[in-house]
Design a protein around this motif. Structure first.
Motif, PDB file in Angstrom:
ATOM      1  N   GLY A 155      34.492  23.154  49.677  1.00 34.28           N
ATOM      2  CA  GLY A 155      33.743  22.073  49.024  1.00 34.28           C
ATOM      3  C   GLY A 155      33.292  22.420  47.619  1.00 34.28           C
ATOM      4  N   CYS A 156      33.184  23.710  47.327  1.00 36.25           N
ATOM      5  CA  CYS A 156      32.784  24.101  45.968  1.00 36.25           C
ATOM      6  C   CYS A 156      33.992  23.949  45.051  1.00 36.25           C
ATOM      7  N   ASN A 157      33.765  23.376  43.880  1.00 31.12           N
ATOM      8  CA  ASN A 157      34.865  23.108  42.959  1.00 31.12           C
ATOM      9  C   ASN A 157      34.547  23.661  41.568  1.00 31.12           C
ATOM     10  N   ASP A 158      33.594  24.580  41.499  1.00 29.87           N
ATOM     11  CA  ASP A 158      33.076  25.025  40.203  1.00 29.87           C
ATOM     12  C   ASP A 158      34.141  25.657  39.306  1.00 29.87           C
ATOM     13  N   CYS A 159      35.062  26.437  39.902  1.00 32.07           N
ATOM     14  CA  CYS A 159      36.108  27.080  39.083  1.00 32.07           C
ATOM     15  C   CYS A 159      37.029  26.037  38.461  1.00 32.07           C
ATOM     16  N   VAL A 160      37.340  25.000  39.267  1.00 30.86           N
ATOM     17  CA  VAL A 160      38.233  23.947  38.780  1.00 30.86           C
ATOM     18  C   VAL A 160      37.561  23.186  37.635  1.00 30.86           C
ATOM     19  N   THR A 161      36.303  22.838  37.831  1.00 29.99           N
ATOM     20  CA  THR A 161      35.554  22.113  36.795  1.00 29.99           C
ATOM     21  C   THR A 161      35.478  22.934  35.514  1.00 29.99           C
ATOM     22  N   ALA A 162      35.226  24.239  35.666  1.00 29.49           N
ATOM     23  CA  ALA A 162      35.108  25.099  34.484  1.00 29.49           C
ATOM     24  C   ALA A 162      36.438  25.185  33.742  1.00 29.49           C
TER      25      ALA A 162
ATOM     26  N   THR B 213      46.681  29.791  31.646  1.00 26.45           N
ATOM     27  CA  THR B 213      47.002  30.806  30.639  1.00 26.45           C
ATOM     28  C   THR B 213      46.172  32.068  30.867  1.00 26.45           C
ATOM     29  N   LEU B 214      45.464  32.112  31.985  1.00 25.00           N
ATOM     30  CA  LEU B 214      44.495  33.165  32.260  1.00 25.00           C
ATOM     31  C   LEU B 214      43.402  33.154  31.172  1.00 25.00           C
ATOM     32  N   CYS B 215      43.247  32.009  30.519  1.00 27.95           N
ATOM     33  CA  CYS B 215      42.324  31.885  29.377  1.00 27.95           C
ATOM     34  C   CYS B 215      42.621  32.962  28.340  1.00 27.95           C
ATOM     35  N   VAL B 216      43.889  33.023  27.932  1.00 26.58           N
ATOM     36  CA  VAL B 216      44.338  34.066  27.004  1.00 26.58           C
ATOM     37  C   VAL B 216      43.521  34.083  25.708  1.00 26.58           C
ATOM     38  N   HIS B 217      43.027  32.894  25.306  1.00 27.12           N
ATOM     39  CA  HIS B 217      42.228  32.823  24.071  1.00 27.12           C
ATOM     40  C   HIS B 217      40.891  33.523  24.234  1.00 27.12           C
ATOM     41  N   ARG B 218      40.397  33.583  25.468  1.00 20.59           N
ATOM     42  CA  ARG B 218      39.154  34.323  25.726  1.00 20.59           C
ATOM     43  C   ARG B 218      39.447  35.811  25.870  1.00 20.59           C
TER      44      ARG B 218
ATOM     45  N   ASP C  42      41.756  37.592  24.602  1.00 21.22           N
ATOM     46  CA  ASP C  42      42.078  38.237  23.332  1.00 21.22           C
ATOM     47  C   ASP C  42      40.852  38.517  22.458  1.00 21.22           C
ATOM     48  N   VAL C  43      39.721  37.922  22.799  1.00 17.78           N
ATOM     49  CA  VAL C  43      38.501  38.273  22.070  1.00 17.78           C
ATOM     50  C   VAL C  43      37.506  38.973  22.983  1.00 17.78           C
ATOM     51  N   GLY C  44      38.028  39.556  24.067  1.00 18.85           N
ATOM     52  CA  GLY C  44      37.180  40.382  24.918  1.00 18.85           C
ATOM     53  C   GLY C  44      36.474  39.647  26.043  1.00 18.85           C
ATOM     54  N   GLY C  45      36.823  38.372  26.242  1.00 17.79           N
ATOM     55  CA  GLY C  45      36.164  37.602  27.297  1.00 17.79           C
ATOM     56  C   GLY C  45      36.954  37.618  28.592  1.00 17.79           C
ATOM     57  N   LYS C  46      36.514  36.782  29.544  1.00 20.97           N
ATOM     58  CA  LYS C  46      37.271  36.653  30.782  1.00 20.97           C
ATOM     59  C   LYS C  46      37.493  35.183  31.108  1.00 20.97           C
ATOM     60  N   PRO C  47      38.415  34.889  32.038  1.00 21.16           N
ATOM     61  CA  PRO C  47      38.748  33.490  32.308  1.00 21.16           C
ATOM     62  C   PRO C  47      37.536  32.661  32.727  1.00 21.16           C
ATOM     63  N   ALA C  48      37.564  31.385  32.352  1.00 20.28           N
ATOM     64  CA  ALA C  48      36.441  30.489  32.616  1.00 20.28           C
ATOM     65  C   ALA C  48      36.156  30.365  34.105  1.00 20.28           C
ATOM     66  N   CYS C  49      37.199  30.352  34.945  1.00 20.19           N
ATOM     67  CA  CYS C  49      36.994  30.183  36.392  1.00 20.19           C
ATOM     68  C   CYS C  49      36.221  31.371  36.951  1.00 20.19           C
ATOM     69  N   SER C  50      36.618  32.561  36.505  1.00 18.71           N
ATOM     70  CA  SER C  50      35.991  33.780  36.995  1.00 18.71           C
ATOM     71  C   SER C  50      34.516  33.828  36.590  1.00 18.71           C
ATOM     72  N   GLU C  51      34.255  33.365  35.377  1.00 16.87           N
ATOM     73  CA  GLU C  51      32.888  33.343  34.873  1.00 16.87           C
ATOM     74  C   GLU C  51      32.033  32.315  35.619  1.00 16.87           C
ATOM     75  N   ALA C  52      32.689  31.193  36.030  1.00 14.92           N
ATOM     76  CA  ALA C  52      31.924  30.070  36.593  1.00 14.92           C
ATOM     77  C   ALA C  52      31.586  30.243  38.063  1.00 14.92           C
TER      78      ALA C  52
ATOM     79  N   SER D  21      47.627  16.812  34.613  1.00 20.21           N
ATOM     80  CA  SER D  21      47.705  18.273  34.573  1.00 20.21           C
ATOM     81  C   SER D  21      46.642  18.893  35.455  1.00 20.21           C
ATOM     82  N   GLN D  22      47.063  19.853  36.264  1.00 21.25           N
ATOM     83  CA  GLN D  22      46.107  20.638  37.043  1.00 21.25           C
ATOM     84  C   GLN D  22      46.504  22.093  36.902  1.00 21.25           C
ATOM     85  N   TRP D  23      45.634  22.889  36.351  1.00 19.99           N
ATOM     86  CA  TRP D  23      45.956  24.311  36.149  1.00 19.99           C
ATOM     87  C   TRP D  23      45.455  25.146  37.312  1.00 19.99           C
ATOM     88  N   ILE D  24      44.437  24.635  38.017  1.00 16.11           N
ATOM     89  CA  ILE D  24      43.880  25.358  39.167  1.00 16.11           C
ATOM     90  C   ILE D  24      43.461  24.314  40.188  1.00 16.11           C
ATOM     91  N   ARG D  25      43.737  24.590  41.463  1.00 13.44           N
ATOM     92  CA  ARG D  25      43.389  23.651  42.530  1.00 13.44           C
ATOM     93  C   ARG D  25      42.646  24.398  43.623  1.00 13.44           C
TER      94      ARG D  25
END
Ligand code: SF4
Ligand code: SF4
Lengths: 238, 123
Positions: free
Chosen positions: A58-65, A176-181, A183-193, A81-85
């Protein structure tokens, strides 16, 4: 991660903001110290470890992020488009139910790359699988080749994309594994959320990283490991 | 002969003037000192962007100094934070004048990142 790599990532984190000096009112002199990164390294293998025991049905936080980060509409019609389900599965013999997020598994031997006639589907040295939309002709072979149904085709013209995430009509796209994040030392939005920290992101090749330590000590599997694509995304508890 | 040369010269000069007069009036945004010589940029920005895009996407080598986002950071209008929104916007104005199709922005955002973020965070 080795000390040197850590330094480089920290350096990138602090130097991405363009350093500007005012030379006169309204005029900026851009300093030459703007960063030019070294690029993706084959010493690194980015991956994720997803603990389905921590993932709540029921939690959908990673998808929303993901949708918010990458500018997806969040609609789930066949043409969206759906990148994560989120997927709910049930073992019929025992009745055990689990819920898990599914996205591009960033295969080491990606069939999407094998079939692409234009070399648009490609794998970076650090294991991130991407579509080079400058080359993609929208033939959608990769969508058929991907065993994880991870890719989507953009059917309609888009506006107001994230400046870090170019997307456009007539091309195929996927996580894209949030490649733009990254490459500047961040992590994917789903993992963060994820409120339960169910998605651990990191460098599988760095024996001191959280993810490498965890895959060493707990049982985890790759989905459809029988295909021997060696995905960078692994799951616990399935 | 002298007459011919001076005639030609006058013609050239007046043509050049006419060119100046008809050249597009652009909203150059914040403007200021460009990362390269202005005239050189007029001629060569497309090469920078084209090679840069392959390096950035395929090799992960992100050249901040010559990235499209950096162009937009300086040249997006101070009125609407865009290089494409109006007929005199920085990219659109010149490309219209030169009749060169501009398709970068079918995928790439033409908005200054800080402004885009502000808008998104307000939602
Ligand atoms: S999961 Fe699919 S899209 Fe991702 S790398 Fe593997 S085959 Fe390609
Ligand atoms: S749709 Fe694009 S990325 Fe996919 S196989 Fe065709 S050209 Fe390659």
């Amino acid at each position: 991660m080795s000390d040197m790599d850590m330094d480089r990532r920290n350096f990138l984190k602090t130097s991405v903001g363009a350093a500007a000096v005012a030379i006169a009112p309204g005029m900026l002199l851009y300093s030459v110290a703007q960063a030019k990164s070294e690029g993706a390294s084959s010493k690194v293998r980015w991956g994720m470890l997803i603990d389905t025991n921590q993932c709540k049905p029921g939690c959908n936080d990673c998808v929303t992020a993901c949708n918010r980060e990458n500018g997806l509409s969040g609609e789930t019609k066949s043409t969206d488009s759906q990148w994560i389900r989120k997927i709910d599965i049930k073992d019929i013999s025992t009745g055990r139910e689990i819920s898990l997020p599914m996205m591009c598994q960033h295969c080491e031997n990606p069939p999407c790359v094998d079939v692409c006639p234009t070399n648009a589907s490609m794998k970076r040295a650090d294991g991130i699988v991407l579509v080079d939309k400058h080359r993609c002709i929208g033939c959608r072979y990769c969508m058929m080749a991907c065993p994880y149904k991870a890719r989507s085709f953009v059917h309609e013209a888009l506006t107001d994309q994230n400046p870090d995430v170019p997307r456009g009509k007539g091309t195929v796209e996927s996580c894209t594994l949030c490649v733009h994040r990254i490459d500047v030392g961040g992590k994917p939005a789903c993992s963060e959320a994820c409120p339960n920290k169910a998605i651990v992101f990191g460098d599988l090749n760095d024996e001191n990283s959280e993810i490498a330590q965890k895959v060493r000590s707990v049982a985890s599997v790759q989905v459809r490991a029988d295909l021997r694509l060696n995905p960078g995304v692994r799951y616990q508890g399935i | 002969m002298k007459l011919l040369v001076s005639l030609l010269l006058t013609l050239c000069v007046s043509l050049a003037w006419a060119g100046e007069a008809a050249s597009p009036k652009l909203d150059i945004g914040k403007g200021g000192q460009c990362v390269e010589d202005t005239q050189w940029m007029r001629k060569n920005h497309m090469h920078l962007l084209k090679h840069g895009r392959d390096d950035a996407l395929r090799l992960g080598i992100r050249d901040e100094k010559h990235s499209l986002k950096t162009c937009i950071e300086c040249h997006a209008s101070t009125k609407d934070d865009s290089v494409t929104a109006r007929a005199d916007s920085f990219c659109v104005g010149c490309h219209k004048y030169e009749a060169v199709k501009l398709d970068c922005f079918e995928c790439h955002s033409g908005t200054r990142k800080s402004a885009w973020l502000q808008q998104r965070n307000a939602k």
